[in-house]
Design a protein around this motif. Structure first.
Motif, PDB file in Angstrom:
ATOM      1  N   ARG A 139       0.837  -1.201   0.000  1.00 45.04           N
ATOM      2  CA  ARG A 139       0.000   0.000   0.000  1.00 45.04           C
ATOM      3  C   ARG A 139       0.871   1.250   0.000  1.00 45.04           C
ATOM      4  O   ARG A 139       1.996   1.264   0.503  1.00 45.04           O
ATOM      5  N   GLY A 153      -3.244   4.651   1.441  1.00 45.10           N
ATOM      6  CA  GLY A 153      -3.967   3.429   1.760  1.00 45.10           C
ATOM      7  C   GLY A 153      -4.375   2.641   0.534  1.00 45.10           C
ATOM      8  O   GLY A 153      -5.081   1.642   0.649  1.00 45.10           O
ATOM      9  N   TYR A 173       2.212   0.915   5.553  1.00 48.59           N
ATOM     10  CA  TYR A 173       0.961   1.664   5.690  1.00 48.59           C
ATOM     11  C   TYR A 173      -0.250   0.745   5.890  1.00 48.59           C
ATOM     12  O   TYR A 173      -0.287  -0.382   5.391  1.00 48.59           O
ATOM     13  N   THR A 174      -1.230   1.270   6.602  1.00 43.38           N
ATOM     14  CA  THR A 174      -2.503   0.570   6.787  1.00 43.38           C
ATOM     15  C   THR A 174      -3.411   0.873   5.594  1.00 43.38           C
ATOM     16  O   THR A 174      -3.058   1.655   4.710  1.00 43.38           O
ATOM     17  N   HIS A 175      -4.619   0.293   5.606  1.00 40.98           N
ATOM     18  CA  HIS A 175      -5.557   0.515   4.512  1.00 40.98           C
ATOM     19  C   HIS A 175      -6.086   1.944   4.466  1.00 40.98           C
ATOM     20  O   HIS A 175      -6.665   2.378   3.471  1.00 40.98           O
ATOM     21  N   THR A 176      -5.872   2.704   5.553  1.00 40.80           N
ATOM     22  CA  THR A 176      -6.297   4.107   5.568  1.00 40.80           C
ATOM     23  C   THR A 176      -5.163   5.054   5.190  1.00 40.80           C
ATOM     24  O   THR A 176      -5.376   6.260   5.085  1.00 40.80           O
ATOM     25  N   GLU A 200      -2.462   5.362   7.101  1.00 39.91           N
ATOM     26  CA  GLU A 200      -1.708   5.680   8.319  1.00 39.91           C
ATOM     27  C   GLU A 200      -0.489   4.771   8.423  1.00 39.91           C
ATOM     28  O   GLU A 200      -0.482   3.637   7.942  1.00 39.91           O
ATOM     29  N   LYS A 220       1.861   2.166  10.069  1.00 38.32           N
ATOM     30  CA  LYS A 220       1.661   1.087  11.035  1.00 38.32           C
ATOM     31  C   LYS A 220       2.450   1.373  12.313  1.00 38.32           C
ATOM     32  O   LYS A 220       3.524   1.985  12.278  1.00 38.32           O
TER      33      LYS A 220
END
Length: 797
Positions: A208, A212, A254-257, A259, A261
């Motif tokens: 990602r 995200g 990165y996270t799915h949003t 942000e 990790k």
């Protein structure tokens, strides 16, 4: 004395020697050696047989492989996702359909040599030496797969990985593996190592980015993680990206949003592995290795950012799902797995699986989805719910939700809809996904209209309104609001106008016995179970699963369209990247009700807004726009048991507009919420009217169809006046009674009889006949409906 062979003493000494530990070890060693030799020879023999069998089996599996030409193979391995779009009816973009992957293809010279070498050293160290496969690695992986020993040992070269990603399916079988091997070798013959490597780097997933979004290809990886082109990466940056393909979602920072990790240690450790591989292969020096390992790479990662495309809304998700379902059926993606459309419909998991496959196809292959959604109308509806939604209220921070559909009666075209109050708070689309009790809006479409259609009733037929209970549950009384009946008979027109429950439950009892209701709903694609039609309370909204706003809107539009159903639709056409039409909506009108039935229902539902339960809607329309209020509105209100749902659906000859309100969790609404819903419906409807008055048909009027049978009936019995035989063996002459006109679709009114209505016991009839007294005869005055003054019964006269 000489010792001879067989001397007892010598035997004793020998026996003593045989039992020594050293001797035992030697014997054991020799035996073990012999057994091992036998085992190895056995393995070699079995291996030879197995190898021969394996080669033969491989030849068999690969014999049916259709090897593509160089041009076809080139197209497949370099094929990348194309942008697909969805459009308003005007041709303007609703949105670019968001693919699972964001990908940008680049040329070889636009990729850092460091990155190329890092990928080779990590994923396929013998890339430049093998012919597309490494037999030893394949065998190792096969033994691991068969025996379960050794764990996952890989075995796929970069070439094989490219074939798996771009040419083959995700199916796991020996035939697919054989195909993969064959095509990898073919690819190695037809293309240079550089071509293969660049193709791999352009198509592989890399986790990602800082928005995200799922990304593929090294260019998007470099841009999305470090804000750099793939040609400009530093050594630690290149090493981090090269380590991602093994497990992109695990290693991505990165996270799915978008942000960062909290823990990115796995990705960092993987980066260090890649650096060691480069050092091991003597691609970098010890100094370069040490500096790269100790470099603070975390500081290079981009800060989280918002995606430039907002696809988080009801419209995008609804159209995407609709297009997916269409393409699932057009492509028949399930037939290759020997699955039928009926199995898909019956199994939600299967349905979602193949729906997602179809949606992926749409998102990545350059399709254009053209819709019926009018941009001005849709936006007006969203603005209206934002402006007037507070009328509906809320409780403890929860919103009273709402769903609306605006439909063209003659085609089923959906002009616009309201999915809910606030997408950020609830993504459930209340126009199409929510199934709730339809309450009293069932009465016209499941009760009165079918009964008129089969000739069971006319508009003035009498229905019993005496206290009664449900047959299936004698402890539960059927009620009209808060009362258990008026101990009288009510006409169909009056019962519908005031939404009485007891009369229509009595009517539905007859329809259930005759088994005719289901066929009407089936024709309108309203999905109820067979068992639900046997519920006495179904006619007042007692369903197991409920109806959607779309289903109800379509049913009322059917009545407004002269009894002809058109399935509600929002997609007119889907074209591929070359402009070829792969789907186009075809109208498929279905005759549900007779024209006479539909026109009689509209005539009666007009009363609902003029003097019945729907007056709040009509009065509010007058307060905002007289012209809109003077349109020929017909409709019905609905209040579910315990006040959990309120409905209002109304039509002009041109359009139907619906509104449902309720809490998502089924919290009880206030008793005034029905009034609020009608006021809200009127405000939203007017908001749309101010933007698109041409669709409303305000100058059109519902007319009684010429096939309607008009019968002069007694206002007491609802049947033709005349002599009635009483149980006491005398007759009553009703010929002097006050009369009115009852509208029929079939046969016309029967002659008056003692049991003149539908429902009621012998005692009930005895009660009403005891109260009957003929009115004083006087000269008849003209009825408001001119045709009431003369009997125009086409069949009875």
């Amino acid at each position: 004395m000489s010792l001879k062979k067989g001397n007892p003493r010598s035997k004793q000494q020998q026996k003593k020697k045989d039992t020594s530990p050293v001797f035992k070890f030697n014997v054991a060693y020799r035996v073990a050696g012999s057994l091992l030799m036998i085992f190895v020879l056995g393995l070699l023999a079995v291996g030879a047989v197995a190898a021969g069998t394996g080669i033969g089996y491989f030849a068999y599996l690969s014999s049916t492989v259709d090897v593509p030409s160089k041009e076809e193979l080139s197209h497949k391995i370099n094929d990348i996702e194309l942008i697909s779009r969805m459009k308003y009816s005007s041709g303007e973009d609703i949105a670019v359909i968001k693919s699972d992957l964001v990908r940008t293809s680049v040329k070889s010279e636009e990729i850092s040599p460091l990155l190329k070498q890092a990928v080779i050293s990590t994923e396929d160290e013998h890339f430049y030496e093998h012919n597309g496969i490494v037999p030893k690695a394949i065998l190792r992986a096969l033994v691991s797969d068969v025996t379960g020993v050794g764990g996952s040992s890989g075995g796929s070269t970069l070439t094989q990985q490219l074939i798996k990603q771009q040419v083959l399916t995700s199916e796991t079988s020996y035939k697919r593996k054989a195909t993969e091997i064959l095509l990898a070798m073919k690819t190695n013959q037809l293309f240079s190592k550089e071509e293969i490597l660049v193709a791999y780097l352009n198509v592989s997933p890399f986790g990602r980015n800082n928005k995200g979004e799922n990304i593929a290809g090294v260019e998007e990886a470099a841009l999305g993680l470090f804000g750099k082109r793939a040609s400009d990466l530093t050594l630690p940056q290149a090493a981090f990206i090269a380590g991602l393909p093994q497990s992109p979602i695990v290693y991505t920072p990165y996270t799915h949003t978008g942000e960062m990790k909290e823990d990115i240690s796995s990705g960092m450790a993987r980066k260090d592995e890649v650096l060691f591989n480069l050092y091991r292969d003597k691609q970098i020096s010890k100094k370069e290795y040490d500096e790269a390992v100790n470099y603070d790479l975390k500081a290079d990662f981009l800060a989280p950012a918002q995606s430039t495309q907002n696809t988080n809304n009801f419209l995008y998700n609804y159209i995407y799902d609709e297009a997916g379902e269409i393409m699932m059926n057009v492509m028949k993606v399930y037939e290759g797995d020997n699955i039928t459309a009926e199995e898909i419909a019956a199994d939600k998991k299967l349905y979602l699986r193949y729906l997602n496959l179809a949606k992926k196809e749409i998102a990545t292959r350059g399709y254009t989805v053209e819709t019926t959604i009018d941009k001005n109308i849709y936006n007006a509806m969203q603005e209206a719910v934002a402006q007037y939604g507070d009328i509906l209220g809320g409780y403890n921070g929860k919103l009273v939700e709402t769903g609306s559909v605006l439909m063209d009666n003659k085609t089923g075209r959906i002009y616009g809809f309201i999915g809910g109050r606030d997408y950020q708070k609830s993504q459930n689309n209340h126009a199409f996904q929510t199934r709730r009790s339809p309450a009293s809006t069932m009465k016209p479409i499941l009760g009165y209209a079918p009964a008129i259609d089969i000739g069971l009733i006319g508009s003035e037929t009498m229905l019993a309104d005496f206290p009664r209970t449900y047959k299936a549950d004698p402890s539960k009384a059927v009620k009209n609001y808060d009362n258990t009946g008026t101990s009288t008979f009510k006409s169909v027109r009056e019962s519908l106008k005031n939404s009485y429950n007891i009369p229509v439950v009595n009517l539905y009892d007859v329809l259930r016995e005759q088994g005719v209701a289901k066929e009407y709903f089936d024709k309108m694609n309203i999905n109820l179970t067979d068992g639900e039609y046997q519920h006495e309370s179904l006619i007042v909204g007692g369903t197991d699963y409920g109806l959607t706003v779309l289903e109800q809107t379509g049913a009322f539009a059917t009545l407004a369209n002269g009894g002809v159903y058109n399935k509600g639709y929002s997609i007119t056409k889907i074209t591929d990247k070359d402009g070829n039409v792969v789907y186009e909506h075809k109208e498929d009108p279905v005759r549900v009700f007779k024209p006479a039935t539909a026109s009689i229902m509209n005539d009666m539902m007009r009363d609902v807004l003029q003097s019945g339960t729907g007056t709040a809607a009509k009065n509010t329309l007058y307060s905002v726009d007289n012209n809109l209020a003077n349109a020929d509105w017909v409709g019905k209100t609905g209040t579910s048991e315990e006040y959990k749902d309120y409905w209002f659906t109304a039509s002009t000859p041109a359009i139907t507009m619906s509104s449902w309100i309720g809490y998502d969790d089924g919290t009880i609404l206030s008793t005034s919420a029905g009034h609020s819903n009608m006021v809200y419906w009127a405000y939203v409807t007017n908001y749309v009217y101010q933007r698109a008055p041409e669709i409303f048909g305000v100058d059109q009027r519902f007319e009684l169809d010429e096939s309607v049978i008009k019968s002069t009936v007694s206002t007491f019995t609802g049947e033709r006046p005349g002599k009635v035989q009483m149980p006491e063996n005398y007759t009553k002459d009703l010929s002097g009674d006050k009369t009115t006109t009852s509208y029929y679709a079939v046969d016309g009114a029967p002659q008056s009889s003692y049991r003149f209505g539908i429902g009621g016991t012998d005692a009930d009839y005895k009660t009403v006949w005891a109260k009957y007294s003929p009115p004083v005869q006087r000269k008849k005055k003209a009825d408001k409906r001119p045709e009431n003054n003369e009997d125009k019964d086409k069949k009875d006269d």
